[in-house]
Design an enzyme around this catalytic site. Structure first.
Site, PDB file in Angstrom:
ATOM      1  N   TYR A  33       0.831  -1.205   0.000  1.00  0.00           N
ATOM      2  CA  TYR A  33       0.000   0.000   0.000  1.00  0.00           C
ATOM      3  C   TYR A  33       0.862   1.250   0.000  1.00  0.00           C
ATOM      4  O   TYR A  33       2.076   1.193   0.209  1.00  0.00           O
ATOM      5  CB  TYR A  33      -0.944   0.010   1.213  1.00  0.00           C
ATOM      6  CG  TYR A  33      -0.270   0.323   2.535  1.00  0.00           C
ATOM      7  CD1 TYR A  33       0.553  -0.601   3.170  1.00  0.00           C
ATOM      8  CD2 TYR A  33      -0.440   1.567   3.153  1.00  0.00           C
ATOM      9  CE1 TYR A  33       1.167  -0.305   4.381  1.00  0.00           C
ATOM     10  CE2 TYR A  33       0.164   1.864   4.365  1.00  0.00           C
ATOM     11  CZ  TYR A  33       0.969   0.921   4.971  1.00  0.00           C
ATOM     12  OH  TYR A  33       1.584   1.221   6.156  1.00  0.00           O
ATOM     13  N   LYS A 147       6.560  -1.947   1.836  1.00  0.00           N
ATOM     14  CA  LYS A 147       5.363  -1.352   2.463  1.00  0.00           C
ATOM     15  C   LYS A 147       4.186  -2.319   2.320  1.00  0.00           C
ATOM     16  O   LYS A 147       3.240  -2.100   1.564  1.00  0.00           O
ATOM     17  CB  LYS A 147       5.053   0.018   1.850  1.00  0.00           C
ATOM     18  CG  LYS A 147       4.172   0.866   2.768  1.00  0.00           C
ATOM     19  CD  LYS A 147       4.237   2.331   2.402  1.00  0.00           C
ATOM     20  CE  LYS A 147       3.256   3.182   3.168  1.00  0.00           C
ATOM     21  NZ  LYS A 147       3.375   3.136   4.624  1.00  0.00           N
ATOM     22  N   GLU A 180      12.139   2.228  14.176  1.00  0.00           N
ATOM     23  CA  GLU A 180      11.217   3.302  13.754  1.00  0.00           C
ATOM     24  C   GLU A 180       9.946   3.197  14.565  1.00  0.00           C
ATOM     25  O   GLU A 180       9.786   2.280  15.379  1.00  0.00           O
ATOM     26  CB  GLU A 180      10.910   3.162  12.250  1.00  0.00           C
ATOM     27  CG  GLU A 180      10.233   1.844  11.915  1.00  0.00           C
ATOM     28  CD  GLU A 180       9.935   1.651  10.437  1.00  0.00           C
ATOM     29  OE1 GLU A 180       9.793   2.658   9.710  1.00  0.00           O
ATOM     30  OE2 GLU A 180       9.808   0.486  10.011  1.00  0.00           O
ATOM     31  N   LEU A 205      11.056   1.084   7.130  1.00  0.00           N
ATOM     32  CA  LEU A 205      10.480   1.554   5.871  1.00  0.00           C
ATOM     33  C   LEU A 205      11.203   2.840   5.477  1.00  0.00           C
ATOM     34  O   LEU A 205      11.383   3.725   6.312  1.00  0.00           O
ATOM     35  CB  LEU A 205       8.988   1.844   6.043  1.00  0.00           C
ATOM     36  CG  LEU A 205       8.321   2.307   4.752  1.00  0.00           C
ATOM     37  CD1 LEU A 205       8.111   1.139   3.803  1.00  0.00           C
ATOM     38  CD2 LEU A 205       7.006   3.002   5.025  1.00  0.00           C
TER      39      LEU A 205
HETATM   40  N1  PDD Z   1       2.863   4.937   7.438  1.00  0.00           N
HETATM   41  N2  PDD Z   1       7.473   3.643   8.997  1.00  0.00           N
HETATM   42  C1  PDD Z   1       6.346   2.912   8.922  1.00  0.00           C
HETATM   43  C2  PDD Z   1       6.336   1.565   9.538  1.00  0.00           C
HETATM   44  C3  PDD Z   1       5.215   3.432   8.266  1.00  0.00           C
HETATM   45  O1  PDD Z   1       4.097   2.701   8.182  1.00  0.00           O
HETATM   46  C4  PDD Z   1       5.271   4.736   7.707  1.00  0.00           C
HETATM   47  C5  PDD Z   1       4.104   5.334   6.986  1.00  0.00           C
HETATM   48  C6  PDD Z   1       6.469   5.462   7.821  1.00  0.00           C
HETATM   49  C7  PDD Z   1       6.627   6.820   7.219  1.00  0.00           C
HETATM   50  O2  PDD Z   1       6.648   6.749   5.823  1.00  0.00           O
HETATM   51  P1  PDD Z   1       6.125   7.966   4.923  1.00  0.00           P
HETATM   52  O3  PDD Z   1       6.913   9.148   5.330  1.00  0.00           O
HETATM   53  O4  PDD Z   1       6.397   7.526   3.528  1.00  0.00           O
HETATM   54  O5  PDD Z   1       4.656   8.134   5.216  1.00  0.00           O
HETATM   55  C8  PDD Z   1       7.549   4.869   8.463  1.00  0.00           C
HETATM   56  C9  PDD Z   1       1.672   5.339   6.733  1.00  0.00           C
HETATM   57  C10 PDD Z   1       1.463   6.809   6.752  1.00  0.00           C
HETATM   58  C11 PDD Z   1       0.506   4.557   7.256  1.00  0.00           C
HETATM   59  O6  PDD Z   1       0.670   3.347   7.445  1.00  0.00           O
HETATM   60  O7  PDD Z   1      -0.582   5.105   7.462  1.00  0.00           O
END
Ligand code: PDD
Length: 289
Positions: A33, A147, A180, A205
């Protein structure tokens, strides 16, 4: 206004949108996703999100559901039909529907779903006060760089944070380093003022917000290093913050029982947030002073 979802080629009323019970995303979390921020009707960092989506699909050997060009057309249409000006677009692609067998089906079609909704990502209140995080063991698999929709440890972690009255849970690997958050990347500003975030490996991620923040730091003369940092280091840090598409840049003012810095959002953190907001607005970034 009624919401609209895109489901495998059709635009459907959100409340009636559904996939088959044997969709492999539902049965095996066999899918990936993306969440993309929408600001002023524009998709923020669209290319980077599409690059990451393609990479996630490639790593799991799921066929792209559409060409990149067609995907961007559907993305815009979903945003438009939901009249989202500021909010998020959600894209999910699974290995499709097939009789339940673990190995890849011989015949399948990637199932693509998209939703969009209006929401305030800026959350100025949280930005002003800062948020708190707890720490938890990282119990995830060893391909967190993909992801994937397989988010059970993240769900449990976020729930633990919520029950502790915290905004997020920072996950700790076996060596005591923070990987993270459950849906955000983690950052600290060391005692010497150096910006630190974990290097991208298969343990985290590669956040698109993280990527943009590093780029903004580079272009604005903010010194940074990409390396793992321990919980102890984070608790003793001058500043801390987290980043994601839905949190943007949010100051962290407490980690477990340890107050970070003076317990208020740090000055470098707030400058980085400003740079990021300017980046989202598409305006020239303000100068760091
Ligand atoms: N989550 N780490 C994890 C495990 C994440 O699921 C996300 C993003 C990030 C940050 O990635 P980005 O800057 O590309 O949003 C780091 C999304 C927002 C979610 O699951 O809703």
């Amino acid at each position: 206004m009624s919401r609209v979802a895109y489901v495998e080629g059709q635009y459907l009323p959100h409340r009636r949108a559904a996939v088959h019970i044997e969709d492999r995303g539902y049965q095996f979390s066999d899918g990936v996703y993306e969440v993309i921020a929408v600001e002023g009707g524009r998709l923020i960092d669209e290319e980077s999100h599409l690059d990451r989506l393609e990479r996630s699909l490639r790593e799991l050997r799921i066929a792209p559901p559409l060409s990149r060009r067609s995907l961007t057309i559907v993305m815009r249409e979903v945003v438009r039909r939901n009249r989202v000006v500021n909010g998020i677009l959600y894209i999910q692609a699974t290995r499709g529907t097939a009789p339940r067998e673990h190995a890849f089906p011989a015949q399948n079609k990637t199932a693509l779903v998209m939703t969009a909704r209006q929401t305030d990502l800026h959350r100025e209140r949280l930005a002003q006060d800062g948020v708190t995080v707890i720490t938890i063991p990282d119990i995830r698999w060893r391909r967190c760089d993909i992801k994937s929709v397989s988010l059970l440890p993240n769900v449990l972690g976020k729930q633990a944070a919520q029950e502790a009255g915290a905004f997020e849970a920072w996950q700790i690997d076996r060596d005591g380093f923070i990987t993270e958050g459950t849906s955000t990347n983690a950052w600290i500003v060391g005692r010497d003022g150096l910006l630190i975030t974990r290097s991208t490996d298969t343990a985290i991620l590669g956040g698109i917000t993280r990527l943009s923040v590093l780029d903004l730091a580079r272009r604005n003369g903010v010194e940074f290093v990409e390396r793992p940092f321990t919980v102890g280091e984070a608790k003793a840090a001058r500043e801390a913050f987290l980043t994601s598409t839905t949190s943007l840049v949010l100051p962290v003012v407490r980690i477990d029982d340890a107050v970070v810095g003076n317990g208020k959002p740090g000055s470098l953190t707030l400058k980085i947030r400003d740079l990021y907001l300017a980046h989202m607005a598409g305006a020239p970034a303000p100068h760091l002073g």
